[in-house]
Design a protein around this motif. Structure first.
Motif, PDB file in Angstrom:
ATOM      1  N   ASN A 176       0.811  -1.220   0.000  1.00  0.00           N
ATOM      2  CA  ASN A 176       0.000   0.000   0.000  1.00  0.00           C
ATOM      3  C   ASN A 176       0.841   1.265   0.000  1.00  0.00           C
ATOM      4  N   GLU A 177       2.084   1.161   0.434  1.00  0.00           N
ATOM      5  CA  GLU A 177       2.945   2.337   0.497  1.00  0.00           C
ATOM      6  C   GLU A 177       3.938   2.375  -0.665  1.00  0.00           C
ATOM      7  N   LYS A 178       4.728   1.324  -0.797  1.00  0.00           N
ATOM      8  CA  LYS A 178       5.772   1.301  -1.818  1.00  0.00           C
ATOM      9  C   LYS A 178       5.188   1.190  -3.225  1.00  0.00           C
ATOM     10  N   TYR A 179       4.079   0.467  -3.333  1.00  0.00           N
ATOM     11  CA  TYR A 179       3.460   0.254  -4.650  1.00  0.00           C
ATOM     12  C   TYR A 179       2.067   0.884  -4.701  1.00  0.00           C
ATOM     13  N   LYS A 180       1.940   2.048  -4.113  1.00  0.00           N
ATOM     14  CA  LYS A 180       0.628   2.701  -4.051  1.00  0.00           C
ATOM     15  C   LYS A 180       0.111   3.117  -5.424  1.00  0.00           C
ATOM     16  N   ASP A 181       1.019   3.260  -6.392  1.00  0.00           N
ATOM     17  CA  ASP A 181       0.568   3.608  -7.741  1.00  0.00           C
ATOM     18  C   ASP A 181      -0.217   2.477  -8.389  1.00  0.00           C
ATOM     19  N   TYR A 182      -0.100   1.262  -7.849  1.00  0.00           N
ATOM     20  CA  TYR A 182      -0.837   0.132  -8.400  1.00  0.00           C
ATOM     21  C   TYR A 182      -2.310   0.161  -7.993  1.00  0.00           C
ATOM     22  N   LEU A 183      -2.632   0.820  -6.885  1.00  0.00           N
ATOM     23  CA  LEU A 183      -3.965   0.721  -6.292  1.00  0.00           C
ATOM     24  C   LEU A 183      -5.021   1.403  -7.151  1.00  0.00           C
ATOM     25  N   TRP A 184      -6.210   0.810  -7.134  1.00  0.00           N
ATOM     26  CA  TRP A 184      -7.350   1.391  -7.842  1.00  0.00           C
ATOM     27  C   TRP A 184      -7.939   2.496  -6.982  1.00  0.00           C
ATOM     28  N   ARG A 185      -8.129   3.666  -7.557  1.00  0.00           N
ATOM     29  CA  ARG A 185      -8.523   4.838  -6.790  1.00  0.00           C
ATOM     30  C   ARG A 185      -9.831   5.433  -7.305  1.00  0.00           C
ATOM     31  N   SER A 186     -10.502   6.131  -6.419  1.00  0.00           N
ATOM     32  CA  SER A 186     -11.712   6.852  -6.774  1.00  0.00           C
ATOM     33  C   SER A 186     -11.328   8.123  -7.536  1.00  0.00           C
ATOM     34  N   PRO A 187     -12.290   8.791  -8.168  1.00  0.00           N
ATOM     35  CA  PRO A 187     -11.968  10.038  -8.873  1.00  0.00           C
ATOM     36  C   PRO A 187     -11.291  11.079  -7.994  1.00  0.00           C
ATOM     37  N   SER A 188     -11.537  11.005  -6.680  1.00  0.00           N
ATOM     38  CA  SER A 188     -10.902  11.953  -5.765  1.00  0.00           C
ATOM     39  C   SER A 188      -9.472  11.564  -5.420  1.00  0.00           C
ATOM     40  N   GLY A 189      -9.036  10.370  -5.854  1.00  0.00           N
ATOM     41  CA  GLY A 189      -7.660   9.936  -5.611  1.00  0.00           C
ATOM     42  C   GLY A 189      -7.494   9.022  -4.420  1.00  0.00           C
ATOM     43  N   GLU A 190      -8.584   8.648  -3.766  1.00  0.00           N
ATOM     44  CA  GLU A 190      -8.505   7.787  -2.582  1.00  0.00           C
ATOM     45  C   GLU A 190      -8.506   6.316  -2.992  1.00  0.00           C
ATOM     46  N   ALA A 191      -7.608   5.537  -2.405  1.00  0.00           N
ATOM     47  CA  ALA A 191      -7.553   4.105  -2.687  1.00  0.00           C
ATOM     48  C   ALA A 191      -8.811   3.443  -2.127  1.00  0.00           C
ATOM     49  N   ARG A 192      -9.549   2.782  -2.976  1.00  0.00           N
ATOM     50  CA  ARG A 192     -10.846   2.237  -2.567  1.00  0.00           C
ATOM     51  C   ARG A 192     -10.717   0.924  -1.801  1.00  0.00           C
ATOM     52  N   SER A 193      -9.907   0.014  -2.296  1.00  0.00           N
ATOM     53  CA  SER A 193      -9.756  -1.292  -1.631  1.00  0.00           C
ATOM     54  C   SER A 193      -8.280  -1.667  -1.608  1.00  0.00           C
ATOM     55  N   PRO A 194      -7.498  -1.052  -0.727  1.00  0.00           N
ATOM     56  CA  PRO A 194      -6.065  -1.360  -0.668  1.00  0.00           C
ATOM     57  C   PRO A 194      -5.825  -2.782  -0.177  1.00  0.00           C
ATOM     58  N   PHE A 195      -4.561  -3.182  -0.169  1.00  0.00           N
ATOM     59  CA  PHE A 195      -4.208  -4.528   0.272  1.00  0.00           C
ATOM     60  C   PHE A 195      -4.543  -4.705   1.748  1.00  0.00           C
ATOM     61  N   LYS A 196      -5.144  -5.846   2.059  1.00  0.00           N
ATOM     62  CA  LYS A 196      -5.494  -6.160   3.436  1.00  0.00           C
ATOM     63  C   LYS A 196      -5.535  -7.676   3.606  1.00  0.00           C
ATOM     64  N   ILE A 197      -5.498  -8.107   4.862  1.00  0.00           N
ATOM     65  CA  ILE A 197      -5.575  -9.540   5.158  1.00  0.00           C
ATOM     66  C   ILE A 197      -7.033  -9.971   5.101  1.00  0.00           C
ATOM     67  N   TYR A 198      -7.311 -10.962   4.266  1.00  0.00           N
ATOM     68  CA  TYR A 198      -8.670 -11.502   4.201  1.00  0.00           C
ATOM     69  C   TYR A 198      -8.914 -12.470   5.348  1.00  0.00           C
ATOM     70  N   GLY A 199      -7.834 -13.182   5.737  1.00  0.00           N
ATOM     71  CA  GLY A 199      -7.953 -14.071   6.891  1.00  0.00           C
ATOM     72  C   GLY A 199      -7.452 -15.472   6.607  1.00  0.00           C
ATOM     73  N   VAL A 200      -7.746 -16.372   7.532  1.00  0.00           N
ATOM     74  CA  VAL A 200      -7.414 -17.785   7.362  1.00  0.00           C
ATOM     75  C   VAL A 200      -8.535 -18.408   6.541  1.00  0.00           C
ATOM     76  N   THR A 201      -8.208 -18.938   5.389  1.00  0.00           N
ATOM     77  CA  THR A 201      -9.240 -19.406   4.463  1.00  0.00           C
ATOM     78  C   THR A 201      -9.304 -20.923   4.321  1.00  0.00           C
ATOM     79  N   ASP A 202      -8.412 -21.660   4.976  1.00  0.00           N
ATOM     80  CA  ASP A 202      -8.502 -23.120   4.912  1.00  0.00           C
ATOM     81  C   ASP A 202      -7.632 -23.764   5.982  1.00  0.00           C
TER      82      ASP A 202
END
Length: 264
Positions: A176-202
């Motif tokens: 989210n910091e080093k590769y913030k240019d990769y993030l999908w952003r709203s027209p206002s420039g805010e990252a809508r769904s940055p990288f986060k932990i989804y959890g333990v999945t199995d």
């Protein structure tokens, strides 16, 4: 002739506000149409030169039309299917020149040309793949505005789950910091769904280890770069944090007696 038409189209599109991919797509289609128009006119002129068809005379025109109709009738089914399917692909903007796509779950590559009858891809090995439009049944497009990066990693059950989650949290922070240019952003420039932990999945029915998942929504054209970087950062942070990725193990037990040694 086609080079001249391409030159004129490029000049014309300079005065439009189309994005590059849409402009290239329109140019590809119009060139394909121009090719078939030039081909038909050339055939008519050749037939006229040999006095088979003369467009100025009704009788010979009907004869020529009958010949063309007979030929078209034989091939019309597949040709019309290609053209109509190609039309709907273009009309619905399912793909454009420059998109990275997977067609029919088999053909993978960057769209290089879209024509009336076929679509051409350039794969990773730079081989050119041509697919008839009529045979296209499914399209996976990796170049449509946004995509979600989903990365799974299995970690040994012996590892402390909180330690693993802390390491993955660090990975998300780096992305989210080093590769913030990769993030999908709203027209206002805010990252809508940055990288986060989804959890333990199995944790069920798997003797190797627990599966953890992190996700992030990024600009589509950065998908593969973001996927590679995320996996690399997981390896780096896990190495630093002494977190071990799970992998299958095979244990050999040797039974020794006075006569021989057996593997159990």
């Amino acid at each position: 002739m086609l080079k001249i038409i391409q030159y004129l189209l490029n000049k014309l599109f300079k005065f439009t506000r189309f994005d590059v991919r849409y402009k290239n797509t329109l140019c590809s289609v119009l060139l394909s149409i121009s090719y078939y128009i030039i081909l038909i006119i050339s055939i008519i002129l050749i037939l006229r030169e040999f006095q088979i068809v003369d467009v100025t005379k009704f009788g010979t025109l009907v004869t020529g039309a009958s010949i063309v109709g007979l030929i078209a009738g034989v091939a019309s089914q597949s040709i019309l299917k290609d053209i109509f399917n190609g039309f709907f692909i273009l009309f619905e903007k399912q793909l454009q020149v420059g998109d990275f796509v997977v067609i029919n779950e088999v053909f993978r590559g960057t769209v290089e040309e879209i024509g009336l009858r076929s679509t051409s891809l350039r794969d990773w090995d730079l081989k050119r793949i041509t697919v008839p439009n009529g045979s296209i049944t499914s399209i996976r497009n990796y170049s449509k505005d946004k995509m979600r990066v989903v990365v799974h990693v299995r970690v040994s059950y012996e590892e402390d789950p909180m330690k693993v989650l802390s390491a993955l949290e660090e990975v998300c922070g780096i992305m989210n910091e080093k590769y913030k240019d990769y993030l999908w952003r709203s027209p206002s420039g805010e990252a809508r769904s940055p990288f986060k932990i989804y959890g333990v999945t199995d944790i069920e029915d798997n003797p190797v280890g627990a599966k953890y998942t992190i996700t992030g929504v990024i600009e589509s054209y950065k998908y593969f770069s973001a996927l590679r970087e995320t996996k690399l950062q997981i390896l780096i942070v896990f190495k630093k944090s002494n977190v071990h990725i799970a992998y299958p193990t095979h244990i050999n037990i040797l039974h020794h007696d006075n006569n021989n040694t057996k593997e159990l």
